[in-house]
Design an enzyme around this catalytic site. Sequence first.
Site, mmCIF file in Angstrom:
data_model
loop_
_atom_site.group_PDB
_atom_site.id
_atom_site.type_symbol
_atom_site.label_atom_id
_atom_site.label_comp_id
_atom_site.label_asym_id
_atom_site.label_seq_id
_atom_site.Cartn_x
_atom_site.Cartn_y
_atom_site.Cartn_z
ATOM 1 N N TYR A 291 0.827 -1.219 0.000
ATOM 2 C CA TYR A 291 0.000 0.000 0.000
ATOM 3 C C TYR A 291 0.858 1.265 0.000
ATOM 4 O O TYR A 291 0.468 2.268 -0.616
ATOM 5 C CB TYR A 291 -1.022 -0.034 1.151
ATOM 6 C CG TYR A 291 -2.108 -1.027 0.812
ATOM 7 C CD1 TYR A 291 -3.084 -0.701 -0.122
ATOM 8 C CD2 TYR A 291 -2.105 -2.308 1.347
ATOM 9 C CE1 TYR A 291 -4.046 -1.625 -0.500
ATOM 10 C CE2 TYR A 291 -3.072 -3.236 0.993
ATOM 11 C CZ TYR A 291 -4.039 -2.880 0.058
ATOM 12 O OH TYR A 291 -4.986 -3.795 -0.328
ATOM 13 N N GLN B 43 -15.718 1.896 -6.312
ATOM 14 C CA GLN B 43 -14.953 0.859 -5.615
ATOM 15 C C GLN B 43 -13.486 1.283 -5.511
ATOM 16 O O GLN B 43 -12.698 0.634 -4.841
ATOM 17 C CB GLN B 43 -15.037 -0.461 -6.393
ATOM 18 C CG GLN B 43 -16.434 -1.011 -6.486
ATOM 19 C CD GLN B 43 -16.511 -2.124 -7.528
ATOM 20 O OE1 GLN B 43 -16.437 -3.295 -7.193
ATOM 21 N NE2 GLN B 43 -16.650 -1.760 -8.791
ATOM 22 N N VAL C 194 -10.025 3.150 -4.655
ATOM 23 C CA VAL C 194 -9.437 3.749 -3.452
ATOM 24 C C VAL C 194 -8.530 4.927 -3.822
ATOM 25 O O VAL C 194 -7.913 5.538 -2.955
ATOM 26 C CB VAL C 194 -8.664 2.683 -2.627
ATOM 27 C CG1 VAL C 194 -9.615 1.617 -2.116
ATOM 28 C CG2 VAL C 194 -7.531 2.057 -3.426
ATOM 29 N N ASP C 195 -8.461 5.253 -5.114
ATOM 30 C CA ASP C 195 -7.660 6.412 -5.518
ATOM 31 C C ASP C 195 -8.442 7.701 -5.264
ATOM 32 O O ASP C 195 -9.627 7.674 -4.917
ATOM 33 C CB ASP C 195 -7.228 6.277 -6.996
ATOM 34 C CG ASP C 195 -8.417 6.338 -7.970
ATOM 35 O OD1 ASP C 195 -9.216 7.293 -7.895
ATOM 36 O OD2 ASP C 195 -8.550 5.423 -8.817
ATOM 37 N N HIS D 248 -14.568 0.857 -0.875
ATOM 38 C CA HIS D 248 -13.473 -0.030 -0.438
ATOM 39 C C HIS D 248 -12.334 0.701 0.262
ATOM 40 O O HIS D 248 -11.234 0.168 0.373
ATOM 41 C CB HIS D 248 -12.938 -0.824 -1.653
ATOM 42 C CG HIS D 248 -13.968 -1.755 -2.223
ATOM 43 N ND1 HIS D 248 -13.928 -2.243 -3.511
ATOM 44 C CD2 HIS D 248 -15.099 -2.283 -1.658
ATOM 45 C CE1 HIS D 248 -14.969 -3.040 -3.718
ATOM 46 N NE2 HIS D 248 -15.699 -3.060 -2.619
ATOM 47 N N GLY E 177 -16.505 0.836 -15.811
ATOM 48 C CA GLY E 177 -15.177 0.271 -15.536
ATOM 49 C C GLY E 177 -15.081 -0.688 -14.371
ATOM 50 O O GLY E 177 -14.141 -0.606 -13.581
ATOM 51 N N THR E 178 -16.029 -1.624 -14.294
ATOM 52 C CA THR E 178 -15.869 -2.671 -13.277
ATOM 53 C C THR E 178 -16.175 -4.026 -13.898
ATOM 54 O O THR E 178 -17.085 -4.147 -14.726
ATOM 55 C CB THR E 178 -16.772 -2.448 -12.053
ATOM 56 O OG1 THR E 178 -16.591 -3.543 -11.143
ATOM 57 C CG2 THR E 178 -18.245 -2.361 -12.411
HETATM 58 N N1 APR Z 1 -12.593 2.206 -19.736
HETATM 59 C C1 APR Z 1 -13.638 1.479 -19.272
HETATM 60 N N2 APR Z 1 -13.497 0.275 -18.703
HETATM 61 C C2 APR Z 1 -12.253 -0.215 -18.625
HETATM 62 C C3 APR Z 1 -11.116 0.478 -19.089
HETATM 63 C C4 APR Z 1 -11.317 1.745 -19.678
HETATM 64 N N3 APR Z 1 -10.321 2.479 -20.154
HETATM 65 N N4 APR Z 1 -10.021 -0.298 -18.862
HETATM 66 C C5 APR Z 1 -10.466 -1.422 -18.258
HETATM 67 N N5 APR Z 1 -11.810 -1.374 -18.127
HETATM 68 C C6 APR Z 1 -12.712 -2.358 -17.498
HETATM 69 C C7 APR Z 1 -12.350 -3.777 -17.787
HETATM 70 O O1 APR Z 1 -12.998 -4.187 -19.000
HETATM 71 C C8 APR Z 1 -12.885 -4.498 -16.553
HETATM 72 O O2 APR Z 1 -14.227 -4.902 -16.755
HETATM 73 O O3 APR Z 1 -12.579 -2.200 -16.103
HETATM 74 C C9 APR Z 1 -12.868 -3.429 -15.458
HETATM 75 C C10 APR Z 1 -11.836 -3.639 -14.347
HETATM 76 O O4 APR Z 1 -12.205 -4.742 -13.567
HETATM 77 P P1 APR Z 1 -11.392 -5.121 -12.225
HETATM 78 O O5 APR Z 1 -9.935 -5.083 -12.508
HETATM 79 O O6 APR Z 1 -11.945 -6.403 -11.729
HETATM 80 O O7 APR Z 1 -11.707 -3.925 -11.226
HETATM 81 P P2 APR Z 1 -12.960 -3.714 -10.284
HETATM 82 O O8 APR Z 1 -14.194 -4.302 -10.882
HETATM 83 O O9 APR Z 1 -12.999 -2.266 -9.947
HETATM 84 O O10 APR Z 1 -12.566 -4.536 -8.989
HETATM 85 C C11 APR Z 1 -13.447 -4.521 -7.886
HETATM 86 O O11 APR Z 1 -11.975 -5.824 -6.575
HETATM 87 O O12 APR Z 1 -9.826 -6.362 -5.918
HETATM 88 C C12 APR Z 1 -10.964 -5.686 -5.560
HETATM 89 O O13 APR Z 1 -11.170 -3.956 -4.015
HETATM 90 C C13 APR Z 1 -10.739 -4.207 -5.336
HETATM 91 O O14 APR Z 1 -12.260 -2.379 -5.761
HETATM 92 C C14 APR Z 1 -11.676 -3.545 -6.328
HETATM 93 C C15 APR Z 1 -12.700 -4.625 -6.595
#
Ligand code: APR
Length: 236
Positions: free
Chosen positions: A53, A88, A90-91, A108, A178-179
Amino acid sequence: MARVVIFSGAGISAESGISTFRDSGGLWDEYDVSIICNYDSMQKNEALTIEFYDKRRADLEDKEPNYAHDVIADLKEKYPDDIAVITQNVDNLFEKAGLKHEDVIHLHGFMTELRCQNRECEEIFEIGYKSQYDAYNGSCPTCGFTLRPNIVFFGEAAPKYEELSRHIQDCELFVVIGTSGNIVGVNTIAQYVDRSVLNNYEPSAAIEDALFSKVLYKKATDAVEEIAGEVEVFLD
Ligand code: APR
């Protein structure tokens, strides 16, 4: 409660140079989540956890919000009561884009904060981009107990999920940016809410896109104007 929930994940910050978690080359490819981000990480692997971290906090210093953060921040400023910005992430890129910290619900945790591990204290300290030991020598200035990153680890309760649930009760437009949907069940929310928009760079196995009213598979910075248009038409 807000009529529009804008719910984001790591993908919205990807174009600012912050790694996502589950995309190829993402953080969970490089690090073992069970070691540095688990409910027992501070007991079993304290030094590695703090180091992970500290590094991510330091990496954040020169990161700038991108166009998607800027547009969402402008929307929230234009419709403060009608929009909930829930992330979600943390930035601090929504804050760097101009939003007050209290106007962003960080489900988170928050990277630039430490929290006292003493359940009777749990005081939170903003430390900017410093390392944990440079900030407070690792100990709570109030009670002397050990500090930890103010991040929700796997297997821990996430108290802010209650705020998400409360906003979803009244939500009429749910926007996802973006998740991968592996942690928060966006499918269920999309089924519950009248209208929903999904924006991800690519499809995710955990998201059933047929449940969403509109699907935009493109970068957040390319999708955000269409999203903003949708929100404005809805709220005006
Ligand atoms: N624009 C839009 N979406 C994007 C981009 C972009 N430029 N780049 C990547 N993505 C999408 C990917 O297609 C993917 O579906 O962002 C998503 C990222 O997914 P994860 O890496 O799983 O992130 P997230 O869903 O935020 O993770 C959730 O998991 O590890 C824990 O606590 C952590 O908050 C986090 C949580």
